[in-house]
Design a protein around this motif. Structure first.
Motif, PDB file in Angstrom:
ATOM      1  N   ILE A   1      40.083  39.665  32.335  1.00  0.00           N
ATOM      2  CA  ILE A   1      41.547  38.686  32.147  1.00  0.00           C
ATOM      3  C   ILE A   1      42.021  39.125  30.851  1.00  0.00           C
ATOM      4  CG2 ILE A   1      42.269  36.374  32.266  1.00  0.00           C
ATOM      5  CD1 ILE A   1      39.821  35.602  33.775  1.00  0.00           C
ATOM      6  N   VAL A   2      43.312  39.513  30.822  1.00  0.00           N
ATOM      7  CA  VAL A   2      44.187  39.335  29.700  1.00  0.00           C
ATOM      8  C   VAL A   2      45.291  38.537  29.972  1.00  0.00           C
ATOM      9  CG1 VAL A   2      45.587  41.009  28.406  1.00  0.00           C
ATOM     10  CG2 VAL A   2      43.424  41.863  29.124  1.00  0.00           C
ATOM     11  N   HIS A   3      45.531  37.589  29.288  1.00  0.00           N
ATOM     12  CA  HIS A   3      46.428  36.590  29.504  1.00  0.00           C
ATOM     13  C   HIS A   3      47.782  36.872  29.728  1.00  0.00           C
ATOM     14  CE1 HIS A   3      48.178  32.433  29.785  1.00  0.00           C
ATOM     15  NE2 HIS A   3      48.969  32.997  28.862  1.00  0.00           N
ATOM     16  N   GLN A   4      48.412  36.596  30.760  1.00  0.00           N
ATOM     17  CA  GLN A   4      49.907  36.852  31.499  1.00  0.00           C
ATOM     18  C   GLN A   4      49.997  38.612  31.427  1.00  0.00           C
ATOM     19  OE1 GLN A   4      52.654  34.715  29.489  1.00  0.00           O
ATOM     20  NE2 GLN A   4      52.214  32.588  30.262  1.00  0.00           N
ATOM     21  N   SER A   5      49.168  39.386  31.514  1.00  0.00           N
ATOM     22  CA  SER A   5      49.051  40.762  31.644  1.00  0.00           C
ATOM     23  C   SER A   5      48.326  41.476  32.851  1.00  0.00           C
ATOM     24  CB  SER A   5      48.399  41.327  30.273  1.00  0.00           C
ATOM     25  OG  SER A   5      48.775  42.765  30.319  1.00  0.00           O
ATOM     26  N   MET A   6      47.158  40.950  32.809  1.00  0.00           N
ATOM     27  CA  MET A   6      46.461  41.616  34.050  1.00  0.00           C
ATOM     28  C   MET A   6      44.982  40.512  34.265  1.00  0.00           C
ATOM     29  SD  MET A   6      43.191  42.819  32.963  1.00  0.00           S
ATOM     30  CE  MET A   6      42.997  44.342  34.426  1.00  0.00           C
ATOM     31  N   PHE A   7      44.543  40.856  35.377  1.00  0.00           N
ATOM     32  CA  PHE A   7      43.010  40.410  35.748  1.00  0.00           C
ATOM     33  C   PHE A   7      42.470  41.146  36.855  1.00  0.00           C
ATOM     34  CE2 PHE A   7      45.486  37.480  38.580  1.00  0.00           C
ATOM     35  CZ  PHE A   7      44.764  37.455  39.806  1.00  0.00           C
ATOM     36  N   SER A   8      41.289  41.093  36.908  1.00  0.00           N
ATOM     37  CA  SER A   8      40.510  41.786  37.981  1.00  0.00           C
ATOM     38  C   SER A   8      39.336  41.019  38.223  1.00  0.00           C
ATOM     39  CB  SER A   8      40.100  43.197  37.440  1.00  0.00           C
ATOM     40  OG  SER A   8      39.199  43.178  36.670  1.00  0.00           O
ATOM     41  N   GLY A   9      38.963  41.319  39.668  1.00  0.00           N
ATOM     42  CA  GLY A   9      37.909  40.530  40.281  1.00  0.00           C
ATOM     43  C   GLY A   9      37.295  41.142  41.322  1.00  0.00           C
ATOM     44  N   LEU A  10      36.177  40.890  41.717  1.00  0.00           N
ATOM     45  CA  LEU A  10      35.543  41.447  42.964  1.00  0.00           C
ATOM     46  C   LEU A  10      35.210  40.268  44.224  1.00  0.00           C
ATOM     47  CD1 LEU A  10      34.129  43.809  44.145  1.00  0.00           C
ATOM     48  CD2 LEU A  10      31.808  43.008  43.462  1.00  0.00           C
ATOM     49  N   ASP A  11      36.231  40.460  45.139  1.00  0.00           N
ATOM     50  CA  ASP A  11      36.342  39.519  46.169  1.00  0.00           C
ATOM     51  C   ASP A  11      35.595  39.710  47.564  1.00  0.00           C
ATOM     52  OD1 ASP A  11      38.492  37.287  46.819  1.00  0.00           O
ATOM     53  OD2 ASP A  11      37.839  38.116  48.626  1.00  0.00           O
ATOM     54  N   ALA A  12      34.832  38.810  48.097  1.00  0.00           N
ATOM     55  CA  ALA A  12      33.951  38.902  49.044  1.00  0.00           C
ATOM     56  C   ALA A  12      33.817  37.887  50.127  1.00  0.00           C
ATOM     57  CB  ALA A  12      32.408  39.100  48.573  1.00  0.00           C
ATOM     58  N   PHE A  13      33.577  38.077  51.307  1.00  0.00           N
ATOM     59  CA  PHE A  13      33.437  36.991  52.569  1.00  0.00           C
ATOM     60  C   PHE A  13      31.985  36.451  52.055  1.00  0.00           C
ATOM     61  CE2 PHE A  13      36.651  39.504  54.561  1.00  0.00           C
ATOM     62  CZ  PHE A  13      37.348  38.666  55.002  1.00  0.00           C
ATOM     63  N   CYS A  14      31.815  35.228  52.009  1.00  0.00           N
ATOM     64  CA  CYS A  14      30.674  34.494  51.816  1.00  0.00           C
ATOM     65  C   CYS A  14      30.479  33.195  52.811  1.00  0.00           C
ATOM     66  CB  CYS A  14      30.670  34.164  50.419  1.00  0.00           C
ATOM     67  SG  CYS A  14      31.896  32.968  49.860  1.00  0.00           S
ATOM     68  N   ASP A  15      29.314  32.406  52.372  1.00  0.00           N
ATOM     69  CA  ASP A  15      29.281  31.033  53.074  1.00  0.00           C
ATOM     70  C   ASP A  15      29.616  30.003  52.156  1.00  0.00           C
ATOM     71  OD1 ASP A  15      27.347  30.504  51.141  1.00  0.00           O
ATOM     72  OD2 ASP A  15      25.669  30.841  52.579  1.00  0.00           O
ATOM     73  N   GLU A  16      29.825  28.586  52.448  1.00  0.00           N
ATOM     74  CA  GLU A  16      30.085  27.631  51.590  1.00  0.00           C
ATOM     75  C   GLU A  16      29.461  27.575  50.270  1.00  0.00           C
ATOM     76  OE1 GLU A  16      31.146  22.661  52.023  1.00  0.00           O
ATOM     77  OE2 GLU A  16      29.866  23.798  53.554  1.00  0.00           O
ATOM     78  N   LYS A  17      28.205  28.157  50.212  1.00  0.00           N
ATOM     79  CA  LYS A  17      27.575  28.113  48.555  1.00  0.00           C
ATOM     80  C   LYS A  17      27.895  29.168  47.980  1.00  0.00           C
ATOM     81  CE  LYS A  17      23.817  25.387  50.615  1.00  0.00           C
ATOM     82  NZ  LYS A  17      22.430  25.208  50.957  1.00  0.00           N
ATOM     83  N   GLY A  18      28.740  30.230  48.575  1.00  0.00           N
ATOM     84  CA  GLY A  18      29.190  31.495  47.819  1.00  0.00           C
ATOM     85  C   GLY A  18      28.092  32.641  48.156  1.00  0.00           C
ATOM     86  N   GLU A  19      27.229  32.605  48.991  1.00  0.00           N
ATOM     87  CA  GLU A  19      26.073  33.568  49.288  1.00  0.00           C
ATOM     88  C   GLU A  19      27.019  34.586  49.855  1.00  0.00           C
ATOM     89  OE1 GLU A  19      23.041  33.983  48.403  1.00  0.00           O
ATOM     90  OE2 GLU A  19      23.198  32.033  47.349  1.00  0.00           O
ATOM     91  N   VAL A  20      27.129  35.885  49.499  1.00  0.00           N
ATOM     92  CA  VAL A  20      27.724  36.913  50.002  1.00  0.00           C
ATOM     93  C   VAL A  20      27.416  37.385  51.170  1.00  0.00           C
ATOM     94  CG1 VAL A  20      28.548  39.132  49.453  1.00  0.00           C
ATOM     95  CG2 VAL A  20      28.467  37.768  47.626  1.00  0.00           C
ATOM     96  N   ASN A  21      28.374  37.675  52.182  1.00  0.00           N
ATOM     97  CA  ASN A  21      28.183  38.349  53.231  1.00  0.00           C
ATOM     98  C   ASN A  21      28.414  39.802  53.228  1.00  0.00           C
ATOM     99  OD1 ASN A  21      28.067  39.502  56.064  1.00  0.00           O
ATOM    100  ND2 ASN A  21      29.807  38.056  56.810  1.00  0.00           N
ATOM    101  N   LYS A  22      27.068  40.483  53.269  1.00  0.00           N
ATOM    102  CA  LYS A  22      26.854  41.978  52.669  1.00  0.00           C
ATOM    103  C   LYS A  22      27.337  42.823  54.008  1.00  0.00           C
ATOM    104  CE  LYS A  22      23.341  41.117  49.467  1.00  0.00           C
ATOM    105  NZ  LYS A  22      21.958  41.530  48.906  1.00  0.00           N
ATOM    106  N   ALA A  23      27.510  42.295  55.230  1.00  0.00           N
ATOM    107  CA  ALA A  23      28.040  42.958  56.256  1.00  0.00           C
ATOM    108  C   ALA A  23      29.621  43.235  56.256  1.00  0.00           C
ATOM    109  CB  ALA A  23      27.669  42.443  57.606  1.00  0.00           C
ATOM    110  N   MET A  24      30.354  42.673  55.491  1.00  0.00           N
ATOM    111  CA  MET A  24      31.597  42.500  55.273  1.00  0.00           C
ATOM    112  C   MET A  24      31.884  43.532  53.911  1.00  0.00           C
ATOM    113  SD  MET A  24      32.739  41.346  57.982  1.00  0.00           S
ATOM    114  CE  MET A  24      34.640  41.069  57.494  1.00  0.00           C
TER     115      MET A  24
END
Length: 322
Positions: A86-109
């Motif tokens: 994260i660089v304030h008001q310049s850029m940010f990056s992140g890894l998005d994933a499908f998951c369940d309500e607890k945040g456990e990643v769905n590795k099939a997606m």
């Protein structure tokens, strides 16, 4: 609002990326806030008729945004975004994933590695977006799932939300005299409520009276207004006692609004000068939660929004009459 906003969308199958350049008719501060504040993200991130609901958000390097895309049948599809840089008001990056309500990643997606760069262009801002995938198969899968159509709708939600919420306010203020108003949000009952208030106080609506979503001019690049909400109230102003003004709007889910007790009323201060707007914002927001910093808006106002340290919602709006 500009009708010729830049929007480039390309797919590069050689490096498994989707590349988007999207212009917004607002300054850098406002656009950055819209992409990084969960209360604002909830109002535009999901393509209609879906809506977004944030469970938690920790916007920092190593933090996570856990949210749900909710269907019209109230089925929740959970996602998480792990923030990398994260660089304030310049850029940010992140890894998005499908998951369940607890945040456990769905590795099939497929997972999406987002890199978003923000660049001020005078009165507008361009967000350059790269969505990268591990494989060509993953890229093709998200394209088949409607990535372009869904993401296009989400970006248009942000355009439309800003325009619908603020565009018509300047019509009803014809002088620079300061005033205080209360801004009320309803779940489709604005007209009923304001006709009731009108009867009680014996006053008349200001400006053009009750203005509706169906009156928003159609502009190229904007989605059409859904038939079911065209008769809902976009904006109305009613003087009550001592010069106090009640303002109101409906907050339909179809327009990306998420209405709840606590965000359905704001005190709106309209000072006579820009300097006084800054003073009020700085002093009232101290120790509170700023949801939109003071900034020049494309609709002609100098505007900010926050909750103070006691949980009271405020808007500061300095408008030079045109």
């Amino acid at each position: 609002m500009k009708s010729n906003l830049k929007f480039d969308f390309t797919v590069n199958k050689e490096n498994n990326t989707v590349n988007v350049n999207r212009e917004f008719a607002a300054n850098l501060e406002l656009v950055w806030e819209a992409w990084t504040n969960p209360e604002i993200l909830d109002q535009w991130w999901a393509p209609k008729p879906y809506r977004t609901e944030t469970k938690s958000m920790d916007f920092r390097e190593g933090g996570m945004w856990l949210y749900a895309m909710i269907s019209p049948e109230n089925v929740k599809h959970w996602c998480r975004n792990d923030y990398h840089k994260i660089v304030h008001q310049s850029m940010f990056s992140g890894l998005d994933a499908f998951c369940d309500e607890k945040g456990e990643v769905n590795k099939a997606m497929p997972r999406t590695l987002w890199t978003n760069n923000f660049n001020a262009q005078g009165e507008t801002t361009i967000v350059s977006i790269v969505a990268k995938y591990d494989s060509l198969a993953d890229l093709e899968k998200v394209i088949q799932m409607g990535f372009k159509e869904g993401f296009t709708m989400a970006l248009e939600n942000l355009d439309q939300y800003i325009a619908a919420q603020f565009k018509l306010r300047q019509r009803n203020k014809t002088s620079n005299k300061s005033r205080v108003s209360s801004y009320l949000n309803f779940d489709g009952k604005t007209e009923e409520a304001f006709l009731f208030y009108k009867h009680v106080f014996g006053t008349e609506f200001l400006g053009k009276g009750i203005e509706r979503f169906g009156e928003i001019p159609e502009e190229p690049g904007n989605p059409p207004i859904a038939e079911g909400i065209k008769k809902m109230v976009l904006h109305v102003e009613l003087p009550i006692l001592g010069g106090h003004i009640l303002m109101g709007t409906d907050a339909p889910k179809e327009m990306g609004f998420t209405l709840s007790k606590g965000n359905n009323m704001h005190l709106c201060l309209e000072p006579e000068t820009r300097a006084e707007a800054d003073r009020l914002f700085t002093e009232l927001s101290a120790g509170g939660n700023v949801t939109m910093p003071m900034a020049d808006m494309f609709f002609g106002a100098y505007f900010g929004e926050f909750s103070d340290k006691y949980g009271i919602n405020w808007m500061i709006n300095f408008q030079n009459p045109g």
